[in-house]
Design a protein around this motif. Structure first.
Motif, PDB file in Angstrom:
ATOM      1  N   PRO A   1      -9.924 -42.775  10.392  1.00 30.89           N
ATOM      2  CA  PRO A   1     -10.819 -43.588  11.233  1.00 30.89           C
ATOM      3  C   PRO A   1     -10.113 -44.833  11.786  1.00 30.89           C
ATOM      4  N   LEU A   2      -9.252 -45.437  10.975  1.00 30.43           N
ATOM      5  CA  LEU A   2      -8.497 -46.597  11.441  1.00 30.43           C
ATOM      6  C   LEU A   2      -7.567 -46.204  12.584  1.00 30.43           C
ATOM      7  N   PHE A   3      -6.909 -45.053  12.468  1.00 28.49           N
ATOM      8  CA  PHE A   3      -6.045 -44.576  13.546  1.00 28.49           C
ATOM      9  C   PHE A   3      -6.827 -44.459  14.852  1.00 28.49           C
ATOM     10  N   TYR A   4      -7.990 -43.814  14.813  1.00 30.50           N
ATOM     11  CA  TYR A   4      -8.793 -43.641  16.021  1.00 30.50           C
ATOM     12  C   TYR A   4      -9.265 -44.985  16.576  1.00 30.50           C
ATOM     13  N   GLU A   5      -9.614 -45.896  15.676  1.00 28.41           N
ATOM     14  CA  GLU A   5     -10.035 -47.232  16.090  1.00 28.41           C
ATOM     15  C   GLU A   5      -8.891 -47.954  16.801  1.00 28.41           C
ATOM     16  N   PHE A   6      -7.713 -47.922  16.205  1.00 32.85           N
ATOM     17  CA  PHE A   6      -6.549 -48.563  16.825  1.00 32.85           C
ATOM     18  C   PHE A   6      -6.220 -47.905  18.166  1.00 32.85           C
ATOM     19  N   GLN A   7      -6.268 -46.589  18.208  1.00 32.07           N
ATOM     20  CA  GLN A   7      -5.936 -45.858  19.432  1.00 32.07           C
ATOM     21  C   GLN A   7      -6.883 -46.253  20.572  1.00 32.07           C
ATOM     22  N   ALA A   8      -8.138 -46.465  20.254  1.00 32.41           N
ATOM     23  CA  ALA A   8      -9.132 -46.786  21.271  1.00 32.41           C
ATOM     24  C   ALA A   8      -9.165 -48.266  21.640  1.00 32.41           C
ATOM     25  N   GLU A   9      -8.844 -49.153  20.684  1.00 29.82           N
ATOM     26  CA  GLU A   9      -9.104 -50.573  20.894  1.00 29.82           C
ATOM     27  C   GLU A   9      -7.884 -51.478  20.959  1.00 29.82           C
ATOM     28  N   VAL A  10      -6.732 -51.036  20.452  1.00 22.73           N
ATOM     29  CA  VAL A  10      -5.576 -51.935  20.339  1.00 22.73           C
ATOM     30  C   VAL A  10      -4.494 -51.501  21.328  1.00 22.73           C
ATOM     31  N   GLU A  11      -4.354 -52.279  22.374  1.00 22.02           N
ATOM     32  CA  GLU A  11      -3.426 -51.935  23.453  1.00 22.02           C
ATOM     33  C   GLU A  11      -1.979 -51.844  22.978  1.00 22.02           C
ATOM     34  N   ASP A  12      -1.578 -52.678  22.031  1.00 21.48           N
ATOM     35  CA  ASP A  12      -0.188 -52.733  21.571  1.00 21.48           C
ATOM     36  C   ASP A  12       0.136 -51.717  20.476  1.00 21.48           C
ATOM     37  N   PHE A  13      -0.810 -50.865  20.121  1.00 22.52           N
ATOM     38  CA  PHE A  13      -0.592 -49.858  19.082  1.00 22.52           C
ATOM     39  C   PHE A  13       0.178 -48.680  19.660  1.00 22.52           C
ATOM     40  N   ASP A  14       1.278 -48.313  19.013  1.00 23.78           N
ATOM     41  CA  ASP A  14       2.117 -47.189  19.431  1.00 23.78           C
ATOM     42  C   ASP A  14       1.640 -45.933  18.691  1.00 23.78           C
TER      43      ASP A  14
ATOM     44  N   GLU B   1      -0.065 -39.942  -3.483  1.00 19.88           N
ATOM     45  CA  GLU B   1      -0.844 -39.522  -4.645  1.00 19.88           C
ATOM     46  C   GLU B   1      -2.255 -39.241  -4.154  1.00 19.88           C
ATOM     47  N   SER B   2      -3.121 -38.766  -5.018  1.00 22.98           N
ATOM     48  CA  SER B   2      -4.480 -38.440  -4.578  1.00 22.98           C
ATOM     49  C   SER B   2      -5.232 -39.661  -4.057  1.00 22.98           C
ATOM     50  N   ASP B   3      -4.852 -40.849  -4.549  1.00 20.35           N
ATOM     51  CA  ASP B   3      -5.521 -42.071  -4.113  1.00 20.35           C
ATOM     52  C   ASP B   3      -4.542 -43.082  -3.505  1.00 20.35           C
ATOM     53  N   GLU B   4      -3.448 -42.579  -2.939  1.00 16.08           N
ATOM     54  CA  GLU B   4      -2.476 -43.475  -2.306  1.00 16.08           C
ATOM     55  C   GLU B   4      -1.946 -42.849  -1.021  1.00 16.08           C
ATOM     56  N   PHE B   5      -2.323 -43.470   0.085  1.00 17.59           N
ATOM     57  CA  PHE B   5      -1.857 -43.067   1.403  1.00 17.59           C
ATOM     58  C   PHE B   5      -1.113 -44.240   2.011  1.00 17.59           C
ATOM     59  N   VAL B   6       0.032 -43.944   2.616  1.00 18.94           N
ATOM     60  CA  VAL B   6       0.838 -44.981   3.256  1.00 18.94           C
ATOM     61  C   VAL B   6       0.925 -44.623   4.737  1.00 18.94           C
ATOM     62  N   ALA B   7       0.488 -45.556   5.567  1.00 20.24           N
ATOM     63  CA  ALA B   7       0.464 -45.323   7.016  1.00 20.24           C
ATOM     64  C   ALA B   7       1.261 -46.412   7.726  1.00 20.24           C
ATOM     65  N   ASP B   8       2.044 -45.992   8.710  1.00 19.73           N
ATOM     66  CA  ASP B   8       2.802 -46.924   9.546  1.00 19.73           C
ATOM     67  C   ASP B   8       2.103 -47.071  10.883  1.00 19.73           C
ATOM     68  N   LEU B   9       1.794 -48.321  11.214  1.00 19.38           N
ATOM     69  CA  LEU B   9       1.145 -48.656  12.479  1.00 19.38           C
ATOM     70  C   LEU B   9       2.153 -49.465  13.311  1.00 19.38           C
ATOM     71  N   PRO B  10       2.902 -48.808  14.188  1.00 23.72           N
ATOM     72  CA  PRO B  10       3.909 -49.528  14.969  1.00 23.72           C
ATOM     73  C   PRO B  10       3.305 -50.264  16.160  1.00 23.72           C
ATOM     74  N   LYS B  11       3.938 -51.352  16.515  1.00 21.30           N
ATOM     75  CA  LYS B  11       3.503 -52.165  17.637  1.00 21.30           C
ATOM     76  C   LYS B  11       4.519 -52.081  18.755  1.00 21.30           C
ATOM     77  N   VAL B  12       4.058 -51.798  19.971  1.00 23.39           N
ATOM     78  CA  VAL B  12       4.972 -51.724  21.116  1.00 23.39           C
ATOM     79  C   VAL B  12       5.286 -53.110  21.644  1.00 23.39           C
TER      80      VAL B  12
ATOM     81  N   SER C   1       6.433 -57.581  18.888  1.00 24.30           N
ATOM     82  CA  SER C   1       6.684 -56.287  19.504  1.00 24.30           C
ATOM     83  C   SER C   1       7.846 -55.592  18.798  1.00 24.30           C
ATOM     84  N   GLY C   2       7.697 -54.298  18.531  1.00 18.95           N
ATOM     85  CA  GLY C   2       8.748 -53.533  17.858  1.00 18.95           C
ATOM     86  C   GLY C   2       8.642 -53.522  16.345  1.00 18.95           C
ATOM     87  N   GLU C   3       7.727 -54.300  15.787  1.00 19.46           N
ATOM     88  CA  GLU C   3       7.538 -54.309  14.338  1.00 19.46           C
ATOM     89  C   GLU C   3       6.474 -53.294  13.938  1.00 19.46           C
ATOM     90  N   THR C   4       6.408 -53.001  12.643  1.00 17.16           N
ATOM     91  CA  THR C   4       5.462 -52.021  12.119  1.00 17.16           C
ATOM     92  C   THR C   4       4.675 -52.614  10.965  1.00 17.16           C
TER      93      THR C   4
END
Length: 77
Positions: free
Chosen positions: A43-56, A66-77, A29-32
């Motif tokens: 699509p991953l965001f929506y999946e996490f939002q719908a299915e993962v209770e601990d997703f903040d 870059e055009s082919d580099e996306f960095v996403a932070d998925l925090p855990k409550v 809990s509290g890590e990302t």
């Protein structure tokens, strides 16, 4: 807040979401989970939002570096 980085660009597409879910489950809990992807992980965001209770979802962030580099932070409550 501790951050674990997972680069999934070399992971075959069918294995990406399961790999990300497994890594997220291992966080305390509290890590990302920071993922590096070759496309925007909306699509991953929506999946996490719908299915993962601990997703903040309120503190989710994504940055296109870059055009082919996306960095996403998925925090855990």
């Amino acid at each position: 807040m501790p951050v674990t980085t997972l680069d999934v660009r070399e992971v075959p597409p069918p294995e990406r979401h399961p790999t990300i879910h497994e890594a997220f489950e291992e966080l305390a809990s509290g890590e990302t989970l920071r993922i590096v992807n070759d496309h925007e992980p909306k699509p991953l965001f929506y999946e996490f939002q719908a299915e993962v209770e601990d997703f903040d979802a309120e503190n989710y962030a994504v940055e296109r570096r870059e055009s082919d580099e996306f960095v996403a932070d998925l925090p855990k409550v």
